[in-house]
Design an enzyme around this catalytic site. Structure first.
Site, PDB file in Angstrom:
ATOM      1  N   TYR A  14      -7.542  -9.305  -4.547  1.00  0.00           N
ATOM      2  CA  TYR A  14      -6.314  -9.683  -5.244  1.00  0.00           C
ATOM      3  C   TYR A  14      -5.235 -10.047  -4.231  1.00  0.00           C
ATOM      4  O   TYR A  14      -5.246  -9.587  -3.081  1.00  0.00           O
ATOM      5  CB  TYR A  14      -5.833  -8.559  -6.165  1.00  0.00           C
ATOM      6  CG  TYR A  14      -5.575  -7.234  -5.493  1.00  0.00           C
ATOM      7  CD1 TYR A  14      -4.377  -6.976  -4.825  1.00  0.00           C
ATOM      8  CD2 TYR A  14      -6.534  -6.232  -5.518  1.00  0.00           C
ATOM      9  CE1 TYR A  14      -4.144  -5.757  -4.220  1.00  0.00           C
ATOM     10  CE2 TYR A  14      -6.301  -5.004  -4.906  1.00  0.00           C
ATOM     11  CZ  TYR A  14      -5.100  -4.773  -4.254  1.00  0.00           C
ATOM     12  OH  TYR A  14      -4.875  -3.566  -3.647  1.00  0.00           O
ATOM     13  N   HIS A  69     -12.027  -3.475  -2.379  1.00  0.00           N
ATOM     14  CA  HIS A  69     -11.991  -2.141  -1.779  1.00  0.00           C
ATOM     15  C   HIS A  69     -11.887  -1.070  -2.854  1.00  0.00           C
ATOM     16  O   HIS A  69     -11.459  -1.329  -3.979  1.00  0.00           O
ATOM     17  CB  HIS A  69     -10.828  -2.002  -0.789  1.00  0.00           C
ATOM     18  CG  HIS A  69      -9.480  -2.172  -1.419  1.00  0.00           C
ATOM     19  ND1 HIS A  69      -8.936  -3.408  -1.684  1.00  0.00           N
ATOM     20  CD2 HIS A  69      -8.559  -1.256  -1.837  1.00  0.00           C
ATOM     21  CE1 HIS A  69      -7.751  -3.254  -2.245  1.00  0.00           C
ATOM     22  NE2 HIS A  69      -7.487  -1.953  -2.353  1.00  0.00           N
ATOM     23  N   TYR A  92      -5.464  -3.562 -11.289  1.00  0.00           N
ATOM     24  CA  TYR A  92      -5.452  -2.127 -11.533  1.00  0.00           C
ATOM     25  C   TYR A  92      -4.914  -1.835 -12.934  1.00  0.00           C
ATOM     26  O   TYR A  92      -4.074  -2.580 -13.460  1.00  0.00           O
ATOM     27  CB  TYR A  92      -4.552  -1.409 -10.521  1.00  0.00           C
ATOM     28  CG  TYR A  92      -5.099  -1.353  -9.127  1.00  0.00           C
ATOM     29  CD1 TYR A  92      -5.951  -0.334  -8.734  1.00  0.00           C
ATOM     30  CD2 TYR A  92      -4.751  -2.324  -8.190  1.00  0.00           C
ATOM     31  CE1 TYR A  92      -6.448  -0.280  -7.443  1.00  0.00           C
ATOM     32  CE2 TYR A  92      -5.236  -2.275  -6.901  1.00  0.00           C
ATOM     33  CZ  TYR A  92      -6.087  -1.254  -6.532  1.00  0.00           C
ATOM     34  OH  TYR A  92      -6.576  -1.199  -5.261  1.00  0.00           O
ATOM     35  N   ARG A 150      -6.052  -8.935  -0.432  1.00  0.00           N
ATOM     36  CA  ARG A 150      -6.785  -7.724  -0.086  1.00  0.00           C
ATOM     37  C   ARG A 150      -8.266  -7.951  -0.312  1.00  0.00           C
ATOM     38  O   ARG A 150      -8.676  -8.468  -1.355  1.00  0.00           O
ATOM     39  CB  ARG A 150      -6.340  -6.549  -0.975  1.00  0.00           C
ATOM     40  CG  ARG A 150      -4.924  -6.041  -0.765  1.00  0.00           C
ATOM     41  CD  ARG A 150      -4.608  -5.612   0.648  1.00  0.00           C
ATOM     42  NE  ARG A 150      -5.676  -4.983   1.389  1.00  0.00           N
ATOM     43  CZ  ARG A 150      -6.065  -3.709   1.271  1.00  0.00           C
ATOM     44  NH1 ARG A 150      -5.464  -2.905   0.417  1.00  0.00           N
ATOM     45  NH2 ARG A 150      -7.035  -3.227   2.010  1.00  0.00           N
ATOM     46  N   HIS A 161     -10.377   2.959  -3.158  1.00  0.00           N
ATOM     47  CA  HIS A 161      -9.620   4.047  -2.541  1.00  0.00           C
ATOM     48  C   HIS A 161     -10.369   5.360  -2.747  1.00  0.00           C
ATOM     49  O   HIS A 161     -10.901   5.629  -3.828  1.00  0.00           O
ATOM     50  CB  HIS A 161      -8.228   4.143  -3.163  1.00  0.00           C
ATOM     51  CG  HIS A 161      -7.408   2.907  -2.985  1.00  0.00           C
ATOM     52  ND1 HIS A 161      -6.605   2.696  -1.892  1.00  0.00           N
ATOM     53  CD2 HIS A 161      -7.268   1.808  -3.781  1.00  0.00           C
ATOM     54  CE1 HIS A 161      -6.001   1.525  -2.004  1.00  0.00           C
ATOM     55  NE2 HIS A 161      -6.389   0.967  -3.141  1.00  0.00           N
TER      56      HIS A 161
END
Length: 245
Positions: free
Chosen positions: A153, A166, A114, A163, A168
């Protein structure tokens, strides 16, 4: 002149949603409530109406994450990764479209990192990818984003937790009380059944509401695959929201 009938909300089926306290999903432990939840029997006008996004001005690339953070010129500076389109409809609890509502999204880059100062994963930042976008649904409740497929990640839930890929999503819905914050996974991802967050769901159908389906008919040949993800804001068939009380 008759007053419009206020929205009618259905009782949430709490068996469909996971418990707020789920020790296998470790961050739910400090965030879970310590006292019984309070049910609001008589919603106020603030909870039943607004806000309105009909006059909200968006930038030309707000829903195009391939373009809205690029640092190069017209022929270079595109983000690294698999180009995809994510689209679908926002619906209310009765299956009616929710027009002119704000849909926001944020995600990791193709390496699984991120653009956030606290993200310490060793994958590099992409200088041409910001990882955020927004759009307004049309009159039939449709929305659309263009982006890159995010990478998985690791996260410190246990020794080797990862995870799944995905994105959000935040959807305001027809009123403040119907705002939904959720995430979508991608059909066929082998990490989905290994995710501790997914393990908090008892019903396989709930997991399916979080899974974006590949749509080859909407894909762009030699350009981008398309994934469809419909979102239901409230009611019996509401899209699952993790840690929903």
């Amino acid at each position: 002149m008759t007053r419009p009938t206020p929205p009618r909300y259905l009782q949430r089926d709490r068996r469909w949603h996971p418990p707020a306290y789920a020790p296998g999903y470790k961050t739910s432990v400090p965030r879970s409530p310590r006292q019984a939840l309070v049910s609001l029997q008589n919603p106020t006008a603030t909870e039943l109406t607004g806000p309105s996004f009909e006059r909200m001005t968006l930038g030309p690339h707000d829903n195009d994450l391939l373009m809205n953070f690029r640092q190069g010129t017209e022929h270079d500076g595109l983000p690294v990764g698999e180009r995809i389109m994510v689209f679908g409809r926002v619906l209310d609890q009765f299956g009616k479209p929710v027009p002119q509502t704000l849909v926001e999204m944020w995600q990791a880059n193709a390496g699984g990192r991120y653009r956030h100062k606290k993200d310490q994963y060793l994958a590099p930042l992409d200088p041409n990818f910001g990882g955020v976008g927004r759009t307004i649904t049309d009159e039939q409740g449709w929305y659309r984003f263009r982006t890159v497929r995010p990478g998985p990640y690791p996260w410190p839930n246990d020794v080797n937790s990862w995870r799944p890929a995905h994105i959000h999503m935040s959807v305001m819905g027809p009123a403040l009380s119907s705002r939904l914050i959720t995430q979508l996974y991608f059909e066929g991802d082998p990490l989905i059944p290994h995710c501790p967050i997914v393990h908090t769901l008892n019903d396989p159908d709930a997991v399916r509401t979080l899974t974006a389906k590949l749509d080859l008919a909407r894909s762009r040949p030699m350009d981008a695959l398309a994934y469809r993800f419909d979102i239901v804001t409230r009611g019996q068939f509401q899209t699952y929201f993790e840690n929903q009380g």
